[in-house]
Scaffold this active site. Sequence first.
Site, PDB file in Angstrom:
ATOM      1  N   LYS A 173       0.853  -1.185   0.000  1.00  0.00           N
ATOM      2  CA  LYS A 173       0.000   0.000   0.000  1.00  0.00           C
ATOM      3  C   LYS A 173       0.890   1.237   0.000  1.00  0.00           C
ATOM      4  O   LYS A 173       1.491   1.600   1.001  1.00  0.00           O
ATOM      5  CB  LYS A 173      -0.915   0.037   1.237  1.00  0.00           C
ATOM      6  CG  LYS A 173      -2.056   1.028   1.035  1.00  0.00           C
ATOM      7  CD  LYS A 173      -2.588   1.631   2.308  1.00  0.00           C
ATOM      8  CE  LYS A 173      -1.742   2.695   2.894  1.00  0.00           C
ATOM      9  NZ  LYS A 173      -1.577   3.910   2.069  1.00  0.00           N
ATOM     10  N   GLY A 226       7.272   5.182   7.765  1.00  0.00           N
ATOM     11  CA  GLY A 226       6.391   6.339   7.917  1.00  0.00           C
ATOM     12  C   GLY A 226       6.580   6.961   9.280  1.00  0.00           C
ATOM     13  O   GLY A 226       7.661   6.848   9.884  1.00  0.00           O
ATOM     14  N   SER A 227       5.548   7.596   9.772  1.00  0.00           N
ATOM     15  CA  SER A 227       5.665   8.357  11.019  1.00  0.00           C
ATOM     16  C   SER A 227       5.724   7.429  12.235  1.00  0.00           C
ATOM     17  O   SER A 227       5.215   6.302  12.210  1.00  0.00           O
ATOM     18  CB  SER A 227       4.464   9.290  11.149  1.00  0.00           C
ATOM     19  OG  SER A 227       3.274   8.537  11.220  1.00  0.00           O
ATOM     20  N   GLU A 248      10.389   1.560  10.051  1.00  0.00           N
ATOM     21  CA  GLU A 248      11.348   2.654   9.806  1.00  0.00           C
ATOM     22  C   GLU A 248      10.566   3.942  10.004  1.00  0.00           C
ATOM     23  O   GLU A 248       9.637   4.231   9.246  1.00  0.00           O
ATOM     24  CB  GLU A 248      11.916   2.565   8.390  1.00  0.00           C
ATOM     25  CG  GLU A 248      12.763   1.317   8.175  1.00  0.00           C
ATOM     26  CD  GLU A 248      13.460   1.290   6.824  1.00  0.00           C
ATOM     27  OE1 GLU A 248      13.097   2.064   5.932  1.00  0.00           O
ATOM     28  OE2 GLU A 248      14.371   0.459   6.673  1.00  0.00           O
ATOM     29  N   CYS A 282      13.645  11.548   6.084  1.00  0.00           N
ATOM     30  CA  CYS A 282      13.706  11.153   7.497  1.00  0.00           C
ATOM     31  C   CYS A 282      15.091  11.396   8.077  1.00  0.00           C
ATOM     32  O   CYS A 282      15.255  11.567   9.277  1.00  0.00           O
ATOM     33  CB  CYS A 282      13.317   9.689   7.633  1.00  0.00           C
ATOM     34  SG  CYS A 282      14.287   8.624   6.550  1.00  0.00           S
ATOM     35  N   GLU A 385       9.793  16.199  15.365  1.00  0.00           N
ATOM     36  CA  GLU A 385      10.091  16.145  13.925  1.00  0.00           C
ATOM     37  C   GLU A 385       9.161  17.111  13.177  1.00  0.00           C
ATOM     38  O   GLU A 385       7.943  17.054  13.331  1.00  0.00           O
ATOM     39  CB  GLU A 385       9.879  14.717  13.396  1.00  0.00           C
ATOM     40  CG  GLU A 385      10.285  14.579  11.936  1.00  0.00           C
ATOM     41  CD  GLU A 385       9.974  13.199  11.352  1.00  0.00           C
ATOM     42  OE1 GLU A 385       8.829  12.722  11.536  1.00  0.00           O
ATOM     43  OE2 GLU A 385      10.857  12.612  10.708  1.00  0.00           O
TER      44      GLU A 385
HETATM   45  P1  NAD Z   1       2.495   8.313   7.681  1.00  0.00           P
HETATM   46  O1  NAD Z   1       2.834   7.519   8.895  1.00  0.00           O
HETATM   47  O2  NAD Z   1       1.399   9.288   7.783  1.00  0.00           O
HETATM   48  O3  NAD Z   1       2.123   7.349   6.468  1.00  0.00           O
HETATM   49  C1  NAD Z   1       3.015   6.361   5.997  1.00  0.00           C
HETATM   50  C2  NAD Z   1       2.209   5.235   5.380  1.00  0.00           C
HETATM   51  O4  NAD Z   1       1.483   4.575   6.412  1.00  0.00           O
HETATM   52  C3  NAD Z   1       1.164   5.702   4.370  1.00  0.00           C
HETATM   53  O5  NAD Z   1       1.061   4.752   3.339  1.00  0.00           O
HETATM   54  C4  NAD Z   1      -0.104   5.733   5.200  1.00  0.00           C
HETATM   55  O6  NAD Z   1      -1.280   5.582   4.425  1.00  0.00           O
HETATM   56  C5  NAD Z   1       0.100   4.538   6.120  1.00  0.00           C
HETATM   57  N1  NAD Z   1      -0.599   4.576   7.406  1.00  0.00           N
HETATM   58  C6  NAD Z   1      -0.888   5.642   8.173  1.00  0.00           C
HETATM   59  N2  NAD Z   1      -1.539   5.256   9.292  1.00  0.00           N
HETATM   60  C7  NAD Z   1      -1.636   3.910   9.234  1.00  0.00           C
HETATM   61  C8  NAD Z   1      -2.205   2.923  10.085  1.00  0.00           C
HETATM   62  N3  NAD Z   1      -2.801   3.241  11.241  1.00  0.00           N
HETATM   63  N4  NAD Z   1      -2.140   1.628   9.717  1.00  0.00           N
HETATM   64  C9  NAD Z   1      -1.534   1.274   8.558  1.00  0.00           C
HETATM   65  N5  NAD Z   1      -0.998   2.165   7.698  1.00  0.00           N
HETATM   66  C10 NAD Z   1      -1.030   3.476   8.037  1.00  0.00           C
HETATM   67  O7  NAD Z   1       3.869   8.978   7.212  1.00  0.00           O
HETATM   68  P2  NAD Z   1       4.100   9.994   5.985  1.00  0.00           P
HETATM   69  O8  NAD Z   1       3.567  11.314   6.416  1.00  0.00           O
HETATM   70  O9  NAD Z   1       3.639   9.369   4.742  1.00  0.00           O
HETATM   71  O10 NAD Z   1       5.691  10.037   5.902  1.00  0.00           O
HETATM   72  C11 NAD Z   1       6.486  10.878   6.680  1.00  0.00           C
HETATM   73  C12 NAD Z   1       7.073  10.154   7.870  1.00  0.00           C
HETATM   74  O11 NAD Z   1       7.798   9.015   7.419  1.00  0.00           O
HETATM   75  C13 NAD Z   1       8.065  10.995   8.637  1.00  0.00           C
HETATM   76  O12 NAD Z   1       7.865  10.814  10.010  1.00  0.00           O
HETATM   77  C14 NAD Z   1       9.417  10.435   8.219  1.00  0.00           C
HETATM   78  O13 NAD Z   1      10.450  10.617   9.149  1.00  0.00           O
HETATM   79  C15 NAD Z   1       9.079   8.994   8.050  1.00  0.00           C
HETATM   80  N6  NAD Z   1      10.050   8.328   7.195  1.00  0.00           N
HETATM   81  C16 NAD Z   1      10.937   7.454   7.758  1.00  0.00           C
HETATM   82  C17 NAD Z   1      11.901   6.844   6.974  1.00  0.00           C
HETATM   83  C18 NAD Z   1      12.902   5.887   7.579  1.00  0.00           C
HETATM   84  O14 NAD Z   1      13.559   5.179   6.822  1.00  0.00           O
HETATM   85  N7  NAD Z   1      13.053   5.829   8.887  1.00  0.00           N
HETATM   86  C19 NAD Z   1      11.960   7.110   5.605  1.00  0.00           C
HETATM   87  C20 NAD Z   1      11.041   8.013   5.062  1.00  0.00           C
HETATM   88  C21 NAD Z   1      10.085   8.606   5.867  1.00  0.00           C
END
Ligand code: NAD
Length: 481
Positions: A173, A226-227, A248, A282, A385
């Site tokens: 996804k 993601g976050s 991550e 990130c 962040e």
């Molecule tokens: P996000 O957490 O809002 O979304 C990431 C993904 O998770 C999306 O596909 C979203 O639809 C999905 N998602 C959200 N809530 C969910 C849930 N409850 N269950 C399942 N899936 C869910 O993050 P974002 O705003 O897309 O990305 C930015 C964040 O990602 C920042 O915090 C950044 O630091 C982090 N990030 C980390 C890395 C790493 O390698 N550590 C790399 C890139 C980005």
Amino acid sequence: MERIRNFINNEFVEPVGQSYLDNVDPAVGHVYSQVPDSDTEDVNRAVSAASAAFASWSHTPADERCRIMLKLADLLENDIERFARAECVDNGKPLSLARSLDIPRAVKNVRFFASSVLHFHGESHATDDVAINYTLRQPRGVAGIISPWNLPLYLFTWKIAPALATGNTVVAKPSEVTPMTAYMFAELCQKAGLPPGVLNIVHGQGPKAGAALVAHPDVPTISFTGSTRAGGEIASATAPMFKKLALEMGGKNANIVFADADLAAAVDGSVRAAFANQGQVCLCGSRLFVERSVCDKFTEAFVAKAREQTVGDPLEADTKQGAVVSKQHLEKIRYHVDLAREEGGTILCGGEAVANVSERCKDGFFFAPTVIAGLDMNCRTNNEEIFGAVVSIIPFDDEEQVIAQANQTNYGLSASVWTGSVSRAHRLAERLQCGTVWINCWLLRDLRVPFGGMKSSGVGREGGEETLRFYTEPKNVCVKL
Ligand code: NAD
């Protein structure tokens, strides 16, 4: 208007509920396509297809899996310009960056994992003259993969490539904010001859399609980027099911400049670390620690370079800062910069949204690269962040102090250290609490090394052998002699 579709069992299909979300081009601020707002039923269909494909794909010789994936990498490499343009429109990043970083790195991800699985091996232990133990490493089944919007195809392929190479099937996804390049990638999978059901892509929102994937009982592996907030939700949801989890997540990374560093190189590297991809990486160095004796000189040069980061139309060749990913994200950055002012920070440059970067982009979402000074270590700005081109400069007096300050955060993803002293570099590398330490560089990546975070930045490591191990279940066989 183009409608993105889900990719299930090698077919492009509408979401069962016929529900769609708007997909906005952030540089122009207008809806330009629609993305499925998939629900549990779509996820169930994708998981069924992936489950059915597993028996055959997991027994397909590694050589053959590698061949198909190398073809996929070649197809993507021959199509870099089209993918880079799509990523630029979907995400707002400069076309030059998508062309030089995002898409070429996606090619490398697929190629790297396709070939690395050929060298993957189990272990064998001779237990004196009593037994021989050997370890089988077997693909686990359907991997659920969830990726973010900041490096859309780069992080999508970073996860699906090792999962597929090791013989797992995948339901992925992508972020609902930037779905386009994953959609286009599915067409290449068809052309490369990836068998039906091996890779399935379900588009939609995190709490709906994402949560359904995470909760599905036939998906034993979840890899998420993601976050930290969403990662926490996923960890809670999967804990009672004992799924294998890689998370991550966010960062608040320290970029540390010592007086004995090559200051010109440190300024250039720190500018990149602060502002690359509009600060939406990130790994960005958002806390910039500078040794007090050179802080004024460094700050002057750093701010001058920050001002040279041309904010503009992502399609223009001289644009260094494109649009941020969404209106909502622009508001988040604005909120944090206002908060920094309230916390007593001095804005040395930037600090506001940029209107009218061009006629085409007059409704787009742009924010000026922002440098803040004078903030206390304990304030929210230096701990939360922001994920935008906003950096806080913090002077320090000695090595002990800066190590303590750098570690004073819940995050632990990465750090950069700029110094001319080899001994100091090693001392810091050993004591900084984070998954990656860069010495006199930033974002220099080798796909073989373990990548991930400590503390609230992550669980597990991906990259090279670590990833192949993550996607396979070790089984020990003990043969009595
Ligand atoms: P996000 O957490 O809002 O979304 C990431 C993904 O998770 C999306 O596909 C979203 O639809 C999905 N998602 C959200 N809530 C969910 C849930 N409850 N269950 C399942 N899936 C869910 O993050 P974002 O705003 O897309 O990305 C930015 C964040 O990602 C920042 O915090 C950044 O630091 C982090 N990030 C980390 C890395 C790493 O390698 N550590 C790399 C890139 C980005």
